[in-house]
Design a protein around this motif. Structure first.
Motif, PDB file in Angstrom:
ATOM      1  N   ILE A   1       0.735   4.152  -2.829  1.00 10.16           N
ATOM      2  CA  ILE A   1       0.520   5.572  -2.522  1.00 10.16           C
ATOM      3  C   ILE A   1       1.605   6.433  -3.164  1.00 10.16           C
ATOM      4  O   ILE A   1       1.325   7.468  -3.774  1.00 10.16           O
TER       5      ILE A   1
ATOM      6  N   LEU B   1      -6.123   4.736   0.609  1.00 10.75           N
ATOM      7  CA  LEU B   1      -5.045   3.769   0.784  1.00 10.75           C
ATOM      8  C   LEU B   1      -4.116   4.161   1.927  1.00 10.75           C
ATOM      9  O   LEU B   1      -3.637   3.296   2.666  1.00 10.75           O
ATOM     10  N   ARG B   2      -3.862   5.459   2.095  1.00 12.23           N
ATOM     11  CA  ARG B   2      -3.009   5.908   3.191  1.00 12.23           C
ATOM     12  C   ARG B   2      -3.653   5.581   4.543  1.00 12.23           C
ATOM     13  O   ARG B   2      -2.978   5.121   5.471  1.00 12.23           O
TER      14      ARG B   2
ATOM     15  N   ALA C   1      -5.769   7.621  -3.141  1.00 13.06           N
ATOM     16  CA  ALA C   1      -4.523   7.741  -2.370  1.00 13.06           C
ATOM     17  C   ALA C   1      -4.809   7.986  -0.894  1.00 13.06           C
ATOM     18  O   ALA C   1      -4.168   7.382  -0.021  1.00 13.06           O
ATOM     19  N   ASP C   2      -5.778   8.859  -0.598  1.00 16.39           N
ATOM     20  CA  ASP C   2      -6.121   9.122   0.807  1.00 16.39           C
ATOM     21  C   ASP C   2      -6.694   7.871   1.476  1.00 16.39           C
ATOM     22  O   ASP C   2      -6.366   7.564   2.634  1.00 16.39           O
TER      23      ASP C   2
ATOM     24  N   LEU D   1       0.830  -1.211   0.000  1.00 13.46           N
ATOM     25  CA  LEU D   1       0.000   0.000   0.000  1.00 13.46           C
ATOM     26  C   LEU D   1       0.862   1.258   0.000  1.00 13.46           C
ATOM     27  O   LEU D   1       0.521   2.253  -0.662  1.00 13.46           O
ATOM     28  N   ASP D   2       1.961   1.234   0.729  1.00 16.04           N
ATOM     29  CA  ASP D   2       2.869   2.394   0.710  1.00 16.04           C
ATOM     30  C   ASP D   2       3.432   2.633  -0.684  1.00 16.04           C
ATOM     31  O   ASP D   2       3.524   3.783  -1.145  1.00 16.04           O
TER      32      ASP D   2
ATOM     33  N   GLU E   1       0.857   9.195  -6.070  1.00 18.44           N
ATOM     34  CA  GLU E   1       1.195  10.601  -5.864  1.00 18.44           C
ATOM     35  C   GLU E   1       2.286  11.074  -6.812  1.00 18.44           C
ATOM     36  O   GLU E   1       2.444  12.287  -7.013  1.00 18.44           O
TER      37      GLU E   1
ATOM     38  N   SER F   1       0.577   1.739 -11.181  1.00 17.56           N
ATOM     39  CA  SER F   1       1.052   1.692  -9.796  1.00 17.56           C
ATOM     40  C   SER F   1       1.054   0.260  -9.274  1.00 17.56           C
ATOM     41  O   SER F   1       2.001  -0.166  -8.590  1.00 17.56           O
TER      42      SER F   1
END
Length: 301
Positions: free
Chosen positions: A164, A245-246, A242-243, A160-161, A168, A176
């Protein structure tokens, strides 16, 4: 003097031999070598993964057909075997054929080995050995499936990192996922395979959400199911991926740390059995043995 020179020569020879073996072992296990071997073997593996992802069942392979002519299996049983092996990371047709054959041969071999060893008196043990032999292939597959699920569960926060960072940086979600699969191939190869299968399904025309649902169905990991449910909600309401997943990466990392703390807390209880059965008897013999011997000699005199 000659003896000293001989000993020095032997020492130097042994040191050079051990050093050479150590260098070769470290060179073969280096990340660069592992990446090269992974790239060399990714061609055949990716073909098998694409067939599984696109629904081309390996049960129609010639080797599987040849085995099923001798060991009949219904289509329902074959699909069940395929799903079970896929959960453990075995996608090739030869894995299915080997599993079907082992379910028949392993009980016969274990029964014959025990019966020939013990004779007619050991017929009960031979039957028990046959039962164990029948269950053994399933137990091995279950072990590999749990090991694979554990690796996927532990590697999910890192994946996940990477997703992200890639999102981004301006990459699309499919790119990705592919980039994350390439970067995780050494650390978490099973998770990288699953991410690669997601990209294959998306390229084949399946919706991205359906590909993620298939990912959850193949792995049967609770964290992956929760991630897929979150992605479904994100796609439905149009929020930032992205939010989302973060946020889930933080939750997943917290769960991983809690699982590690839970295993660490269980160590004290698990150490009780080796202490009681291995350490304490020797400790009692060393501490109480001399005193007991003196008491025996004192009262027998």
């Amino acid at each position: 003097m000659d003896l000293q020179l001989t000993l020095v020569a032997v020492f130097v020879s042994v040191a050079l031999f051990v050093g050479s073996l150590t260098y070769v072992g470290l060179e073969r296990s280096s990340p660069v070598r592992r990446r090269i071997r992974g790239l060399q073997g990714s061609g055949s593996q990716s073909a098998d993964h694409e067939n599984s992802a696109l629904g081309n069942a390996p049960t129609t392979a010639p080797i599987v057909k040849k085995v099923t002519t001798f060991i009949p299996k219904s289509p329902k049983q074959m699909s069940k075997v395929q799903r079970r092996l896929a959960m453990a990371g075995f996608y090739k047709p030869k894995h299915i054929a080997f599993y079907i054959v082992s379910e028949v041969l392993t009980p016969v071999v274990m029964f014959g080995a025990v019966f020939l060893t013990l004779g007619r008196r050991g017929i009960i043990f031979a039957i028990l050995a046959a039962i164990v032999g029948y269950l053994l292939p399933g137990m091995v597959v279950e072990y590999h499936a749990k090991k694979r699920q554990k690796e996927i569960r532990n590697g999910l926060p890192d994946a996940l990192d990477l997703l992200i960072v890639s999102l981004e940086a301006g990459l699309a979600i499919d790119q990705s996922i592919l980039k994350s699969a390439e970067e995780l191939r050494i650390a978490y190869p099973n998770l990288a395979e699953e991410l690669h299968m997601i990209t294959v399904e998306c390229r084949a025309g399946k919706p991205r959400i359906e590909a993620f649902k298939n990912f959850a169905a193949r792995t049967k990991v609770d964290d992956v199911r929760a991630l897929v449910a979150m992605l479904v909600q994100t796609d439905r309401f149009g929020t930032s991926i992205a939010d989302a997943l973060r946020t889930y990466a933080e939750v997943s990392r917290t769960k991983r740390r809690q699982r590690a703390e839970e295993r660490a807390a269980k160590i004290g209880v698990k150490l009780v059995f080796p202490l009681v059965f291995c350490l304490f008897p020797a400790f009692f013999v060393v501490v109480l043995g001399p005193g007991i011997i003196k008491f025996v000699h004192a009262f027998s005199a």
